[in-house]
Design an enzyme around this catalytic site. Structure first.
Site, PDB file in Angstrom:
ATOM      1  N   THR A 155      -4.804  -7.959 -18.142  1.00 17.38           N
ATOM      2  CA  THR A 155      -5.102  -6.592 -17.723  1.00 17.38           C
ATOM      3  C   THR A 155      -6.471  -6.678 -17.069  1.00 17.38           C
ATOM      4  OG1 THR A 155      -6.172  -6.006 -19.802  1.00 17.38           O
ATOM      5  CG2 THR A 155      -3.799  -5.584 -19.657  1.00 17.38           C
ATOM      6  N   HIS A 156      -6.672  -5.895 -16.013  1.00 17.45           N
ATOM      7  CA  HIS A 156      -7.913  -5.978 -15.216  1.00 17.45           C
ATOM      8  C   HIS A 156      -8.135  -7.412 -14.712  1.00 17.45           C
ATOM      9  CE1 HIS A 156      -8.892  -2.071 -17.139  1.00 17.45           C
ATOM     10  NE2 HIS A 156      -8.358  -2.647 -18.199  1.00 17.45           N
ATOM     11  N   LYS A 283      -5.701 -28.418   2.731  1.00 17.59           N
ATOM     12  CA  LYS A 283      -5.155 -27.096   2.454  1.00 17.59           C
ATOM     13  C   LYS A 283      -3.630 -27.061   2.419  1.00 17.59           C
ATOM     14  CE  LYS A 283      -7.112 -23.583   2.676  1.00 17.59           C
ATOM     15  NZ  LYS A 283      -7.951 -22.501   2.542  1.00 17.59           N
ATOM     16  N   GLU A 290       1.637 -14.335   1.811  1.00 19.99           N
ATOM     17  CA  GLU A 290       0.613 -13.437   2.361  1.00 19.99           C
ATOM     18  C   GLU A 290       1.230 -12.499   3.404  1.00 19.99           C
ATOM     19  OE1 GLU A 290      -3.132 -15.726   3.375  1.00 19.99           O
ATOM     20  OE2 GLU A 290      -1.914 -17.289   2.477  1.00 19.99           O
ATOM     21  N   LYS A 325      15.088   6.008  14.401  1.00 20.18           N
ATOM     22  CA  LYS A 325      15.774   4.720  14.538  1.00 20.18           C
ATOM     23  C   LYS A 325      14.854   3.509  14.534  1.00 20.18           C
ATOM     24  CE  LYS A 325      18.180   6.946  17.471  1.00 20.18           C
ATOM     25  NZ  LYS A 325      18.183   8.218  16.703  1.00 20.18           N
TER      26      LYS A 325
HETATM   27  N1  ARG Z   1      19.286   9.698  21.347  1.00 20.26           N
HETATM   28  C1  ARG Z   1      19.308  10.889  20.576  1.00 20.26           C
HETATM   29  C2  ARG Z   1      18.705  10.652  19.168  1.00 20.26           C
HETATM   30  O1  ARG Z   1      18.499   9.548  18.856  1.00 20.26           O
HETATM   31  C3  ARG Z   1      20.715  11.362  20.388  1.00 20.26           C
HETATM   32  C4  ARG Z   1      20.833  12.827  20.222  1.00 20.26           C
HETATM   33  C5  ARG Z   1      20.456  13.506  21.469  1.00 20.26           C
HETATM   34  N2  ARG Z   1      20.705  14.897  21.420  1.00 20.26           N
HETATM   35  C6  ARG Z   1      20.119  15.721  22.275  1.00 20.26           C
HETATM   36  N3  ARG Z   1      20.460  16.958  22.168  1.00 20.26           N
HETATM   37  N4  ARG Z   1      19.266  15.307  23.131  1.00 20.26           N
HETATM   38  O2  ARG Z   1      18.393  11.535  18.420  1.00 20.26           O
END
Ligand code: ARG
Length: 463
Positions: A155-156, A283, A290, A325
């Protein structure tokens, strides 16, 4: 080129602005999911009587051909389309003309992109969970081969109490198993069909959404079209599960970086998972560990960045959502790779039990001396005081409990007889534990058996 929405506009979009808002460069990763979703939608439209039987057949055959081409040759999924949905639709129309133009009836990209990402995450969560199981398996393997070896706990980052090495490894297993459960929850959240939501208000065709959900393997249909077209909670949950997994991997990496230093040398890293220095010939650096620790920051950043993107959005779809995304793709890729690397490192660790055992005794047994006094009726506060004095004296003389004579023990407290003194060992300390979550050898053996049964039960039969 014409865009999906060209009809309403007098002029073509500015090239740089169009480029800026298009997502095809990265959402092409959803290609297969988009085609699968479109195949299901075509069937939904046909069942609702919106698409004729011939059109449905033509669309299905063309989509299958498109999917085949894209799967066998990823360079096919390319062009100056706005996004993957536009790409698939263009390919379809090029093949079957008007029938292809009918596919988007009653459907919006707003729900389509949610569908694609849900399908994608369901697949990727399975992959990450398999990597988590492999990591638990590697830690359990090390725990089994450590047998009854002892080490100090900290601990610590100061020596605390002796534990079994396998108890230390099982602590990391406990965290990784929680990660696995958290991804299961993320799966449940993603497991709803958004189709039928339209752009925002729902479809005005009698689409059998329950049948569509079954076809695409979803457990349920979303409950509100306005919510569904802008809901990315399943993304946030996935990013949270990922960020916490990286936090755990980072802490594990940190433990192994420290425990493999020349100073500790509790474990040795194999050459295969280390790198050398261009300047200092001696080394052997833990670079992969890391980097895992470093990449945790980036995944945490995706999670907090995504929450910041979401927080100001009014109801309904907003283009900000497109930012989901890149955060998801970089995260799932980073988590899966980090898991594989940590698993490889863990598999290759060599325990140096003479080092761990030597470090497990000494003054780390102070609490055990106090416990002996308590067992003999001394109130704990008083016992703490007595042992504190002993520790001070021993430190000053550069000795530890094992060097003390019978008279010395008795001098600190009459209850410290020969029998008591003989119990003050690291092994005795571990064996004195009584609770199921403790480092008691029986408890640890049961925990290890449980971890191994879990690995067994979580490994798909096909693997
Ligand atoms: N490429 C857009 C997205 O990833 C798809 C949906 C687009 N819809 C719109 N009304 N422009 O969200």
């Amino acid at each position: 080129m014409a865009h999906l929405w060209s009809g309403r506009f007098d002029s073509a979009p500015d090239e740089e602005v169009f480029e800026f808002q298009s997502s095809f460069a990265f959402d092409r990763r959803l290609f297969e999911d988009d085609v699968n979703g479109s195949l299901a939608w075509a069937e939904g439209l046909a069942l609702a009587g919106v698409l004729s039987a011939e059109d449905a057949t033509a669309v299905r055959a063309a989509l299958e051909e498109i999917r085949q081409r894209g799967v066998t040759d990823p360079s096919f999924v390319d062009g100056d389309d706005e996004d993957v949905h536009a790409f698939v639709e263009r390919q379809l129309i090029e093949r079957v003309g008007d029938a292809g133009k009918r596919l988007h009836t009653g459907r919006s990209r707003n729900e389509q992109v949610s569908l694609d990402l849900r399908l994608y995450l369901r697949r990727r969560i399975g992959v990450i969970q398999r990597e988590l199981v492999a990591l638990v398996d590697s830690l359990a393997g090390q725990a089994a081969s450590a047998r009854s070896a002892l080490m100090p706990s900290y601990t610590h980052l100061r020596r605390a109490q002796p534990i079994l090495v396998s108890h230390f490894l099982l602590a990391h297993i406990a965290a990784v198993r929680r990660d696995h459960a958290r991804f299961a929850a993320a799966f449940v959240e993603a497991d709803a069909l958004p189709l039928g939501s339209g752009a925002i208000a729902g479809a005005s065709y009698p689409i059998d959404t329950a049948a569509l959900a079954r076809r695409l393997g979803f457990a349920r249909v979303v409950c509100n079209s306005l919510d569904a077209t802008a809901d990315r909670d399943f993304v946030s949950t996935f990013l949270h599960a990922s960020a916490l997994t990286m936090v755990h991997l980072s802490r594990m990496a940190e433990d192994f970086i420290i425990f493999t230093t020349e100073e500790f040398a509790f474990f040795a890293l194999s050459d295969a998972v280390t790198t050398g220095s261009s300047l200092m010939p001696q080394k052997k650096n833990p670079d992969p560990l890391e980097l895992v620790r470093g990449k945790a920051g980036r995944v945490i950043g995706h999670h907090s960045g995504w929450l910041a993107t979401m927080k100001g959005l009014p109801s309904g779809y907003n283009k900000d959502l497109q930012e989901d995304k890149e955060a998801v793709f970089d995260t799932d890729h980073t988590v899966a790779r980090s898991l594989r690397v940590v698993t490889a490192v863990v598999r290759s660790l060599r325990l140096q039990d003479t080092r761990t055992e030597a470090a497990a005794s000494g003054l780390a047994l102070a609490t055990d001396v106090a416990d002996v006094l308590v067992a003999r009726g001394v109130p704990f506060r008083e016992a703490h005081e007595v042992v504190g004095r002993m520790v001070r004296d021993l430190l000053a003389a550069n000795r530890d409990f094992s060097a003390m004579t019978h008279d010395e023990w008795q001098g600190y407290h009459p209850a410290l007889d020969a029998e008591a003194a003989s119990r003050i060992t690291a092994r005795g300390s571990v064996e004195a534990r009584r609770t199921p979550q403790s480092t008691a050898p029986d408890a640890v053996a049961a925990a290890l058996a449980d971890a191994r049964a879990w690995v067994e039960a979580s490994t798909p039969a096909t693997d």
